[in-house]
Design a protein around this motif. Structure first.
Motif, short mmCIF file in Angstrom:
data_model
loop_
_atom_site.label_atom_id
_atom_site.label_comp_id
_atom_site.label_asym_id
_atom_site.label_seq_id
_atom_site.Cartn_x
_atom_site.Cartn_y
_atom_site.Cartn_z
N ILE A 153 0.84 -1.20 0.00
CA ILE A 153 0.00 0.00 0.00
C ILE A 153 0.87 1.25 0.00
CG2 ILE A 153 -1.63 1.34 1.40
CD1 ILE A 153 -3.00 -1.19 2.18
N LEU A 207 -15.05 0.83 10.46
CA LEU A 207 -14.52 1.50 9.29
C LEU A 207 -14.42 3.00 9.51
CD1 LEU A 207 -16.04 -0.12 6.12
CD2 LEU A 207 -13.75 -0.26 7.02
N THR A 214 -1.17 9.43 5.00
CA THR A 214 -1.99 8.39 4.39
C THR A 214 -1.52 7.02 4.82
OG1 THR A 214 -0.88 9.23 2.46
CG2 THR A 214 -3.23 9.00 2.32
N ILE A 230 -6.58 1.59 9.14
CA ILE A 230 -7.65 0.90 8.42
C ILE A 230 -7.46 -0.60 8.52
CG2 ILE A 230 -8.54 0.43 6.11
CD1 ILE A 230 -8.02 3.47 5.56
N TYR A 233 -16.68 -9.86 14.84
CA TYR A 233 -17.69 -10.74 14.24
C TYR A 233 -17.71 -12.07 14.96
CZ TYR A 233 -18.00 -8.04 9.91
OH TYR A 233 -18.20 -7.08 8.98
N LYS A 237 -13.99 -18.54 0.57
CA LYS A 237 -13.00 -18.29 1.61
C LYS A 237 -11.64 -17.93 1.03
CE LYS A 237 -12.73 -20.06 6.19
NZ LYS A 237 -13.17 -21.14 7.04
N ARG A 269 -7.97 -7.26 1.21
CA ARG A 269 -6.78 -6.41 1.21
C ARG A 269 -6.90 -5.33 0.13
NH1 ARG A 269 -6.81 -9.63 4.56
NH2 ARG A 269 -8.11 -7.96 5.31
N ASP A 304 -8.91 -2.71 1.61
CA ASP A 304 -8.06 -1.89 2.49
C ASP A 304 -7.28 -0.87 1.68
OD1 ASP A 304 -8.93 -3.27 4.62
OD2 ASP A 304 -7.13 -4.48 4.90
N LEU A 305 -6.73 -1.34 0.56
CA LEU A 305 -5.93 -0.44 -0.28
C LEU A 305 -6.77 0.74 -0.75
CD1 LEU A 305 -3.47 0.29 -2.03
CD2 LEU A 305 -4.43 -1.14 -3.79
N LEU A 310 -9.47 1.90 0.56
CA LEU A 310 -9.83 2.77 1.67
C LEU A 310 -8.68 3.70 2.03
CD1 LEU A 310 -11.73 0.32 4.01
CD2 LEU A 310 -12.64 2.42 3.10
N ALA A 311 -7.45 3.21 1.82
CA ALA A 311 -6.29 3.98 2.26
C ALA A 311 -5.86 5.01 1.24
CB ALA A 311 -5.13 3.04 2.56
N LEU A 312 -6.25 4.83 -0.02
CA LEU A 312 -5.76 5.75 -1.05
C LEU A 312 -6.25 7.17 -0.78
CD1 LEU A 312 -6.05 3.93 -4.47
CD2 LEU A 312 -4.03 4.41 -3.12
N PRO A 313 -5.37 8.14 -0.84
CA PRO A 313 -5.82 9.52 -0.67
C PRO A 313 -6.62 9.95 -1.89
CG PRO A 313 -3.48 9.47 -1.18
CD PRO A 313 -3.92 8.05 -1.07
N GLN A 353 -17.25 0.51 1.56
CA GLN A 353 -18.08 0.29 2.74
C GLN A 353 -19.14 -0.78 2.46
OE1 GLN A 353 -20.40 3.56 4.15
NE2 GLN A 353 -19.67 3.27 6.24
N ARG A 376 -17.57 -4.21 2.50
CA ARG A 376 -17.27 -4.72 3.84
C ARG A 376 -18.55 -5.19 4.54
NH1 ARG A 376 -12.38 -5.85 6.20
NH2 ARG A 376 -13.79 -6.03 7.94
N ILE A 377 -19.61 -4.39 4.42
CA ILE A 377 -20.83 -4.75 5.12
C ILE A 377 -21.44 -6.02 4.54
CG2 ILE A 377 -23.16 -3.99 5.64
CD1 ILE A 377 -21.99 -1.12 5.44
N ARG A 394 -19.95 -8.36 2.93
CA ARG A 394 -19.12 -9.51 3.29
C ARG A 394 -19.43 -9.96 4.72
NH1 ARG A 394 -14.75 -9.33 6.49
NH2 ARG A 394 -13.43 -11.18 6.57
N GLY A 395 -19.53 -9.00 5.63
CA GLY A 395 -19.82 -9.35 7.01
C GLY A 395 -21.13 -10.12 7.12
#
Lengths: 335, 305, 565
Positions: free
Chosen positions: A19, A266, A307, A314, A325, B121, B129, B132-133, B135-138, B179, B182-183, B185-186
């Motif tokens: 990342i 989140l 970031t 995150i 969960y 699975k 992941r 995650d990437l 979500l992290a990107l500016p 988002q 994620r939801i 998937r949960g």
């Protein structure tokens, strides 16, 4: 569960490295320039010299490795030194911001208190408001309470904070003169009256953000409760004579929380990300403002470091959500 | 279950399509009907309105600037004398189009990734992941890069406005699916352990059917909420983009932009903020009610009760 | 009766002269808000206006400009000239003499070594000093004695007031920055955030991009000043919020650079808590015409001199574009009393202002149409004029800013009336004004037909500014798209004037040349000047002594500020 946690944590390291590389490449590709904000009277040769002095002349892989070294080796060593008063090695170059020419980590530490106070408090407040509203709205679906709650949360979500913030300032600062319109980050809480000053300057930004957070979370809470209220196990629980309170607040709530936990988890990294617009409107000058100024000023080290810290948060909070969960729903097995 | 429960010996009632049942249930939801009515009205207004209210949204009548509501300008005029009604109508077209398209894209992506990650699975790790990437990107530098790389080619292919439209929808969609994923998937993770899923699995239902018949219908309610919030989010994000100079050309009205521009004039001309603000809030509210009604109607446990 | 008038007169005299009677620190605290927050207090590491102005409370130059644009000695005893012998006859050296008994805020003496050090600090090859240009052509700086400094230039300098003059080139303390030369400069965070200075205030706490706390400098040269014991400079937010905090809520005393719509700022002022002040400098909002073809199909040769612009090389088109603009209305919409229409790219100081182009002040749509018609541009079916298969259609770019977008919309409409089609584009300022050679959206690359922004020059001498439009200044691939001649205008005649000015010392002759260059640019319609933009700031009714200065830092006379009773 334990091995799962360990495995995920180990996997997080290469993930985060990847990342950080992608963020770095992205920032390098982006067309912003650290000398863009200088007055036009500064000639191009001088600008070029400034860029060279920032290290922009080096090839990209050198710059990335340098950042990695500074961030993963030099900064932690520095923290250790500060904490224990040790002296490890000699001079180490820390991650320096291009705009302020000062260590990025110091900037972040300086900004953290106001961001945690304002954004963090508004988040907690938002959750505290949202969960009961979501539960009651779902339990009494289509009642007056539900309708009003729906209306307010939709308004809260669809009216942007750049508008609600200014509206609050006009009403409470300009007309009524109750609260200051500008947040004083140097204010120290030492006694009751200075505490009240702090409360006063926090009321408006916190309520703007809390409204926004609460409206989002309460929608998910309500939907999730509605889903569970019609499940067979609820009927079973009622049939076996459990009190209504126990049925709703223990059985249904616990099961409904699973998707909401995702939303909440989140959202936590975003707390550290600050709230760019709200911070700007109320001049809170927290991490959000630091990030936006850095982006506008083409300050790559600050953007990269911030970031990346968000990325760590995150990944961390997603892991926490996944573990939760398993705790909330024993049927979920990762192993 | 309902189909097989009917004994064949009876005279079968004329076969009803499932969608008719859904519609019947939907009709009983008053909020949803109102929402639907309002949404359709808004749609018609922004689609046909500009043909009836013929003032050009970009026409500047400098002598008539900063006017209050009148017969010539029912919603008043802005600081350059452009007609606010015409701008709200024209802006609605863009905002709704962007809102709906971006929401659908984000929802589609999010649902797909969430379902796949939750159900298979082996794919869970890599896909999460990836989430995650993203979500992290500016966001801002990402936007700058995307605009820099693709604006000119899209502009020459589709013209300045359509090109930017695709770009904006793509950007908002690609940056707001996480988002939902994620939801979903949960939820899928919990559903997978439920008895009815285990039962279908044991009779050998293929994965695709499992997902579309059993899993997807049961994760609809968070998806519906995401959809509602997604439209609002897309409309607001679009305004933030044009504020940053990354959106449509500046003389091109959108609801978010109108609201942003009039915030400066909040004290002098408070009515000017009202129209775009109301338009956005009420549209989002109506979409929310439609979503509520749809969710109820699609849930077989509620339907027919 | 007599007693009453006397008493009144006495009261009045007290009311009008509290500044002279006050003693240091008697006015308490002053709150200043800058909606862009300063990121450092070392003006040599960041050339941004906000940093320069914040630093000017602490660091001072040898001489600076006052509100009329004339030079006043500051740390120097007098301004050296050829007449008083301070500047050598051949214009290659200037000798400054420091005021005696000057002290740094830490109590040590200010000497000529500090001045020499400042020069070596900024010109260190690895330093990346943002004010390097101020020390252009300086061969050596010598300390003749403790208080005398001689600056020697490599070439004759008709205007030798670059080094150590104005907010851009203040004097640093040699002791504090001795370890911070070259590559080490950014690592001296403590010094960069809290420079020791000679100004009225010293830094108590600096929070980058947020807030600065100052306290009065106890070693300031005037024992009665500053009137304020402490000061806060808060940064962040936007111009509207800054104006509101001074004019409407009264939380702050001084707000900087309030670029707001005229009716918004007027309504704020009507609340009666403060005053809006404005002053004019050399800042001109202008439209630049691209003389080269920005067509993407040209690939690497896009927007270079190899491909002249298909329509904008016709002077009639450029002239018509200018005639169609109503500059008075633009001022009314965007700036109110803080702007005035201009037909010159060099609007000030007064001796350089030309009056040859004032015809552009009146809009002439019909004239513009006729001009295009006569030049062979005939309206096509959709109202857009066509000639030889070329349509009058333009891409008009600028940075993102509410007033600029209003201007774009208005001008688009006027151009539509004369049969020119316009596509608008706005670009984020950090990209537009950036000079990343990889970005297609910078104002230097100018991949559009016309672009709009504002520019000015430091100080009062226009030589460097006017040389911006010489042929060699054109941005092109060979220069990594650097350069100031965005229009890619190239004229031998203009280059001749530039060369002539560089070797002329006489002020009247320089004025004639500057005017000639301005007129040449205007009559060739290379640049369409729109508005001469004033600086607008606001101060509360209780803050006295504010003199708005556009030639130097706005906070230049903060030592004279006081609290009105």
């Amino acid at each position: 569960m334990f091995t799962y946690t360990i495995r995920r944590s180990l996997l997080a390291v290469p993930t985060l490295l990847l990342i950080s590389l992608i963020i770095f490449l992205l920032l390098d590709l982006a067309p912003s320039d650290p000398t863009a904000n200088l007055p036009l009277t500064i000639p191009p040769e001088v600008r070029e010299q400034i860029r060279q002095s920032l290290g922009l002349g080096d090839p990209i892989h050198i710059r990335y490795l340098l950042w990695c070294k500074q961030f993963f080796i030099n900064e932690p060593l520095n923290i250790l030194e500060d904490m224990f008063g040790w002296q490890i090695g000699g001079d180490r170059l820390r991650v320096l911001s291009w705009q302020t020419r000062s260590p990025v980590v110091d900037l972040i530490v300086q900004r953290l208190p106001q961001t945690l106070w304002v954004v963090g408090l508004s988040y907690i407040l938002g959750i505290l408001i949202a969960v009961p509203i979501g539960v009651i709205s779902a339990y009494r679906q289509y009642s007056w309470f539900d309708q009003i709650g729906t209306f307010i949360s939709m308004v809260g979500f669809s009216v942007p904070t750049f508008f609600t913030g200014v509206l609050l300032i006009v009403i409470f600062s300009v007309w009524l003169g109750w609260f200051p319109s500008i947040y004083d980050t140097t204010h120290q809480v030492t006694d009751w009256s200075s505490f009240m000053v702090q409360v006063k300057q926090m009321i408006m930004p916190v309520s703007v953000l809390a409204l926004y957070n609460a409206s989002q979370i309460s929608r998910f809470m309500r939907a999730s409760m509605l889903d569970n209220l019609t499940q067979d196990y609820v009927r079973t629980a009622r049939a076996k004579g459990l009190r209504e309170q126990v049925v709703v607040l223990v059985h249904v709530l616990r099961n409904s929380l699973i998707p909401v936990i995702t939303v909440i988890a989140l959202g936590v990294p975003q707390v550290f990300g600050g709230a760019i617009i709200t911070e700007q409107v109320f001049k809170v000058n927290g991490l959000g403002q630091l990030l936006i100024i850095a982006i506008q000023g083409g300050d790559v080290p600050v953007v990269q470091t911030l970031t990346f810290i968000f990325a760590v948060l995150i990944v961390l909070f997603n892991l926490i959500a996944d573990i939760l969960y398993g705790v909330l729903d024993p049927r979920i097995r990762y192993d | 279950m309902t189909e097989s429960a009917l004994p064949a010996a009876h005279d079968p009632p004329p076969p009803r399509s499932q969608w008719l049942d859904v519609w019947d249930q939907f009709k009983t939801h008053r909020g949803a009907l109102w929402g639907m009515g309002f949404f359709v009205t808004v749609l018609i207004a922004v689609l046909l309105g500009p043909y009836l209210w013929t003032i050009d949204a970009q026409f500047i009548d400098i002598r008539a600037r900063n006017q209050g509501p009148s017969f010539a300008h029912p919603f008043g005029t802005d600081q350059l004398g452009r007609d606010t009604l015409a701008r709200v109508l024209a802006g609605g077209r863009v905002s709704l189009a962007v809102g709906i398209a971006a929401m659908l894209l984000a929802l589609g992506l999010g649902t797909l990734i969430g379902l796949v990650a939750g159900y298979f699975k082996r794919l869970d790790g890599p896909l999460m992941r990836l989430t995650d990437l993203f979500l992290a990107l500016p966001l801002l530098p990402l936007l700058l890069v995307v605009i820099m790389l693709f604006r000119d080619s899209l502009r020459s292919a589709f013209g300045p406005e359509t090109g930017i439209f695709f770009l904006i929808v793509f950007i908002i969609g690609i940056t707001s699916w996480m988002q939902t994923a994620r939801i979903v998937r949960g939820d899928v993770l919990t559903l997978k352990e439920r008895e009815f899923v285990l039962a279908s699995q044991s009779i050998g239902t293929p994965a695709r059917r499992m997902i579309t018949r059993h899993v997807l219908p049961n994760v609809l309610s968070p998806i519906m909420v995401s959809a509602t919030l997604g439209i609002a989010n897309a409309i607001i994000t679009e305004s933030a983009l044009s504020f940053l100079g990354l959106g449509f050309p500046s003389d091109f009205p959108t609801w978010g932009r109108l609201l942003f521009d009039s915030t400066d004039y909040l004290q002098q001309y408070p009515e000017r903020v009202l129209w775009p603000g109301l338009a956005i809030s009420l549209t989002v509210l109506s979409v929310n009610y439609i979503g509520d009604g749809l969710r109820d109607a699609l849930d077989p446990r509620i339907r027919g009760r | 009766m007599k007693f009453k008038t006397l008493a009144l007169a006495a009261m009045l005299s007290v009311a009008f002269t509290p500044g002279t009677l006050a003693e240091r620190g008697s006015s308490g605290h002053v709150n200043i808000i800058y909606w862009q927050a300063p990121s450092t207090l070392n003006p040599y590491l960041s050339g941004g206006t906000k940093e320069l102005e914040a630093a000017s409370l602490v660091l001072e130059p040898l001489a600076r400009y006052d509100e009329t644009g004339s030079m006043v000695p500051w740390l120097a005893e007098s301004v050296p000239t050829v007449e008083n012998g301070g500047v050598s006859e051949d214009l290659t050296s200037i000798t400054w003499k420091l005021k005696p008994n000057l002290k740094w805020s830490d109590g040590s003496d200010v000497t000529s070594t500090d001045v020499v050090f400042t020069w070596t600090y900024c010109t260190h090859p690895d330093g990346g000093c943002a004010q390097n240009e101020k020390y252009n052509d300086v061969k050596n700086v010598e300390a003749l004695d403790d208080l005398t400094v001689k600056v020697i230039f490599g070439v004759p300098k008709p205007f030798p007031y670059g080094p150590f003059v104005g907010a851009q080139a203040p004097i640093l303390q040699a002791k504090q920055f001795a370890e911070c030369m070259g590559e080490k400069a950014p690592e001296c965070t403590e010094a960069n955030f809290g420079p020791v200075g000679t100004g009225p205030f010293m830094v108590k706490e600096f929070r980058p991009n947020d807030v600065i706390s100052f306290e009065a400098n106890q070693n300031y040269r005037d024992a009665a000043k500053p009137a304020f014991a402490t000061a806060t400079l808060k940064g962040g937010g936007d111009a509207a919020a800054a104006g509101r905090s001074v004019l409407e809520t009264g939380e702050f005393d001084y707000a900087w650079n309030l670029q707001l719509a005229p009716d918004v700022i007027k309504a704020m002022e009507a609340k009666g808590k403060g005053k809006v002040v404005a002053a004019f400098g050399t800042l001109v909002e202008r439209i630049i015409i691209n003389f080269t073809d920005p067509d993407p199909a040209l690939g690497a040769e896009r927007a270079t001199a190899k491909h002249p612009h298909p329509i904008l090389t016709d002077v009639n088109v450029r002239k018509a574009l200018s005639m169609a603009i109503d500059r008075n209305l633009l001022v009314e919409i965007g700036y109110g009393t803080t702007g005035r229409p201009t037909c010159n790219v060099l609007p000030a100081p007064a001796i350089y202002r030309s009056s040859a182009n004032d015809a552009c002040l009146t809009q002439d749509i019909e004239g513009a149409k006729k001009l295009l018609e006569d030049a062979g541009w005939k309206p096509g079916g959709d109202g857009v004029r066509v000639k030889d298969g070329k349509r009058l259609t333009l891409l008009y770019q600028t940075s993102t800013n509410a007033v600029r977008q209003d201007f774009q919309a208005l001008i688009k409409q006027w151009w539509k009336e004369i049969g020119v089609e316009t596509e608008l584009r706005n670009i984020d300022a950090s990209v537009f004004f950036g000079s990343d050679p990889g970005s297609p959206d910078t104002f230097q690359k100018f991949f559009a037909d016309v672009e709009m922004y504002a520019n000015n020059f430091d100080g009062t001498d226009p030589e460097a500014y006017m040389s911006n439009w010489s042929c060699k200044q054109a941005p092109r691939p060979e220069t990594q798209w650097q350069g100031n001649n965005m229009a890619r205008y190239c004229s031998q005649e203009y280059d001749g004037l530039v060369a002539e000015m560089a070797s002329t010392g006489d002020i009247n002759e320089r004025a004639r040349l500057a005017k000639a260059m301005n007129d040449k640019l205007m009559q060739d319609y290379v640049i369409l000047p729109l508005v001469d933009r004033g600086r607008v700031s606001a101060h509360s009714n209780t803050l006295g002594g504010v003199v708005l200065n556009t030639w130097d830092s706005e906070l230049w006379n903060a030592a004279d500020w006081y609290r009105e009773k």
